[in-house]
Design an enzyme around this catalytic site. Structure first.
Site, mmCIF file in Angstrom:
data_model
loop_
_atom_site.group_PDB
_atom_site.id
_atom_site.type_symbol
_atom_site.label_atom_id
_atom_site.label_comp_id
_atom_site.label_asym_id
_atom_site.label_seq_id
_atom_site.Cartn_x
_atom_site.Cartn_y
_atom_site.Cartn_z
ATOM 1 N N HIS A 188 -3.277 -5.868 1.077
ATOM 2 C CA HIS A 188 -2.535 -6.067 2.306
ATOM 3 C C HIS A 188 -2.320 -7.719 2.676
ATOM 4 C CE1 HIS A 188 -2.329 -1.564 4.053
ATOM 5 N NE2 HIS A 188 -3.506 -1.430 2.985
ATOM 6 N N CYS B 140 0.989 -1.104 -0.166
ATOM 7 C CA CYS B 140 0.400 0.282 0.208
ATOM 8 C C CYS B 140 0.370 1.350 0.057
ATOM 9 C CB CYS B 140 -0.565 -0.080 0.761
ATOM 10 S SG CYS B 140 -2.162 0.915 1.221
ATOM 11 N N GLU C 232 -0.436 -8.526 5.622
ATOM 12 C CA GLU C 232 -1.126 -8.584 6.093
ATOM 13 C C GLU C 232 -2.252 -9.071 7.587
ATOM 14 O OE1 GLU C 232 -1.019 -4.642 6.152
ATOM 15 O OE2 GLU C 232 -0.400 -6.642 4.632
#
Length: 228
Positions: free
Chosen positions: A195, A86, A197
């Site tokens: 994302h 990002c 994560e």
């Protein structure tokens, strides 16, 4: 394996990244503040999402001049894995570690939702644990995720298999050729808007992102194995 999570003023996904590495992947990880002048001893560098320096001027434009960026560039040149997610992707673009630029979403609105990604190249150090053409679900959260490059750059990305992830079906932001993530020519620097994560545990809605981090570890271990 030892990971560094770079923290810029305005980073807000650094804790998510730290959790993914420490608690889900089970590897060593440390926060590294943006003014540090050494990344010695780290095997992989992670640039998390957020709003570094408030996204003033352009997303990532000020963070690109942070002291630690010199060391990130050195790490990239040395072949270490560097992942920007990002805002981290935006910073890598501003630093010239990846080609192209980021524009406002076509809708001109901030978008936050799960999206489907297609694995376009599973032969990188970031995607080796996925199947070729596998479709995974990973969340996005951005207002400026519309990746753009000129025709010559796009042709080069395609020719060198640098496009690792594309949006499958719906293109949420208008990115050229549905691009969601690309590498540099050497293949050790990856920038992506979604994302991973935030997709490392079923409690978070899915664990499709965990394989990305597992891929990094597997690649590192294969390249650092000590032969008896």
């Amino acid at each position: 394996m030892r990971f560094a999570v770079i923290v810029f003023p305005g980073s807000n996904c650094d804790i998510d990244m730290f959790h993914a590495i420490k608690d889900e992947l089970g590897e060593e990880v440390e926060y590294v503040w943006h003014d540090q002048d050494s990344l010695e001893g780290f095997d992989a560098i992670l640039l998390p999402g957020g709003f570094s320096y408030g996204d003033y001027l352009r997303c990532g434009a000020i963070a690109r001049f942070s002291n630690v960026m010199k060391e990130i560039i050195k790490a990239a040149e040395a072949g270490k894995p560097v992942l920007g997610v990002c805002n981290g992707f935006q910073i890598l673009l501003e630093a010239g570690l990846l080609p192209g630029a980021m524009r406002r979403n076509e809708s001109l609105k901030f978008i936050c939702k799960p999206v489907e990604l297609k694995i376009e190249n599973n032969e990188t150090m970031f995607s080796g644990s996925y199947r070729q053409d596998e479709v995974i679900t990973v969340p996005i959260a951005h207002g400026e995720g519309n990746y753009y490059c000129d025709e010559e750059t796009l042709a080069r990305l395609e020719e060198n298999n640098q496009i690792v992830f594309t949006y499958n079906g719906e293109n949420p932001n208008g990115s050229i050729s549905n691009i969601a993530g690309i590498t540099n020519e050497k293949g050790n620097v990856l920038g992506m808007m979604p994302h991973p994560e935030r997709a490392v545990d079923s409690l978070l809605g899915g664990a499709d992102g965990l394989k990305l981090f597992q891929s990094i570890v597997r690649s590192w271990r294969e390249s650092n194995v000590v032969k008896a």
